[in-house]
Write a protein that holds these residues in place. Structure first.
Motif, short mmCIF file in Angstrom:
data_model
loop_
_atom_site.label_atom_id
_atom_site.label_comp_id
_atom_site.label_asym_id
_atom_site.label_seq_id
_atom_site.Cartn_x
_atom_site.Cartn_y
_atom_site.Cartn_z
N LEU A 271 0.82 -1.21 0.00
CA LEU A 271 0.00 0.00 0.00
C LEU A 271 0.86 1.27 0.00
O LEU A 271 0.54 2.24 -0.69
N TRP A 272 1.95 1.27 0.77
CA TRP A 272 2.83 2.44 0.78
C TRP A 272 3.46 2.64 -0.59
O TRP A 272 3.66 3.78 -1.04
N MET A 273 3.79 1.56 -1.27
CA MET A 273 4.37 1.68 -2.62
C MET A 273 3.35 2.28 -3.59
O MET A 273 3.70 3.14 -4.41
N ILE A 274 2.11 1.86 -3.49
CA ILE A 274 1.06 2.44 -4.34
C ILE A 274 0.86 3.91 -4.01
O ILE A 274 0.73 4.76 -4.92
N ILE A 275 0.85 4.24 -2.72
CA ILE A 275 0.68 5.64 -2.31
C ILE A 275 1.82 6.50 -2.84
O ILE A 275 1.59 7.61 -3.34
N ILE A 276 3.04 6.00 -2.75
CA ILE A 276 4.18 6.75 -3.29
C ILE A 276 4.04 6.95 -4.79
O ILE A 276 4.29 8.03 -5.33
N GLY A 277 3.59 5.92 -5.50
CA GLY A 277 3.38 6.05 -6.94
C GLY A 277 2.32 7.08 -7.28
O GLY A 277 2.49 7.90 -8.19
N VAL A 278 1.21 7.07 -6.55
CA VAL A 278 0.14 8.06 -6.78
C VAL A 278 0.65 9.47 -6.47
O VAL A 278 0.37 10.42 -7.21
N CYS A 279 1.42 9.61 -5.40
CA CYS A 279 1.96 10.93 -5.05
C CYS A 279 2.93 11.43 -6.11
O CYS A 279 2.94 12.63 -6.44
N LEU A 280 3.75 10.54 -6.63
CA LEU A 280 4.66 10.95 -7.71
C LEU A 280 3.88 11.37 -8.95
O LEU A 280 4.21 12.37 -9.60
N LEU A 281 2.85 10.61 -9.29
CA LEU A 281 2.02 10.96 -10.45
C LEU A 281 1.38 12.32 -10.26
O LEU A 281 1.44 13.18 -11.15
N LYS A 282 0.77 12.53 -9.10
CA LYS A 282 0.09 13.80 -8.84
C LYS A 282 1.06 14.98 -8.79
O LYS A 282 0.77 16.05 -9.34
N SER A 283 2.20 14.80 -8.13
CA SER A 283 3.10 15.94 -7.96
C SER A 283 3.94 16.24 -9.19
O SER A 283 4.20 17.41 -9.48
N ILE A 284 4.35 15.23 -9.93
CA ILE A 284 5.23 15.46 -11.08
C ILE A 284 4.44 15.62 -12.38
O ILE A 284 4.60 16.60 -13.10
#
Length: 157
Positions: free
Chosen positions: A106-119
């Motif tokens: 779940l943390w890996m998915i959250i990091i991926g979503v955060c990278l998508l949203k921020s970058i």
């Protein structure tokens, strides 16, 4: 429990040693990331906090793997037979690895979503805005799964 003796083969011994070594390195790396995050206040950003949570769960998974190696060695030997025969040890090991694996995922998915949203979508405050939601999600879902697993195994044994 049956009284059959488990024979440790060379392949089992090799896997046990490799698992213990790689798990120890993973724990060392996770502890290093957490230590750096705690010691250096200027490095405490929201993205690094996500990395710390992921590292903690990966280190916990590695610790669970070491517990599995201990169980396998006790199963093969006679010095710690009570650990091998204890279903509590087995349940603890299973709950620990289930919790840490699901949470790490779940943390890996959250990091991926955060990278998508921020970058990609240029929303740099996304992770900071939803950090509480992320924490509730990544800690409670595995906790509920483990509670149900542990409760179910307590009732069936």
């Amino acid at each position: 429990m049956s009284n059959t003796t488990f024979q440790f083969t060379n392949r089992d011994e090799t896997y046990a040693i490799l698992t213990a070594c790689t798990s120890s390195l993973s724990i060392f790396g996770g502890v290093g990331i957490v230590t750096i995050y705690v010691c250096f206040q200027e490095l405490r950003t929201c993205g690094r906090k996500l990395l710390v949570y992921l590292s903690l769960m990966d280190a916990l998974t590695a610790f669970g793997n070491i517990l599995g190696v201990i169980w396998l060695m006790c199963r093969a030997g006679t010095s710690c037979r009570n650990v091998y025969e204890s279903m509590e040890f087995c349940r603890l090991h299973a709950a620990l690895t289930i919790f840490s694996s699901i949470s790490s995922f779940l943390w890996m998915i959250i990091i991926g979503v955060c990278l998508l949203k921020s970058i990609v979508w240029n929303k740099p405050a996304f992770a900071r805005t939803y950090m509480k939601v992320f924490c509730i999600t990544a800690w409670s879902i595995p906790g509920i799964v483990c509670f149900l697993f542990y409760y179910k195994t307590r009732c069936t044994f």
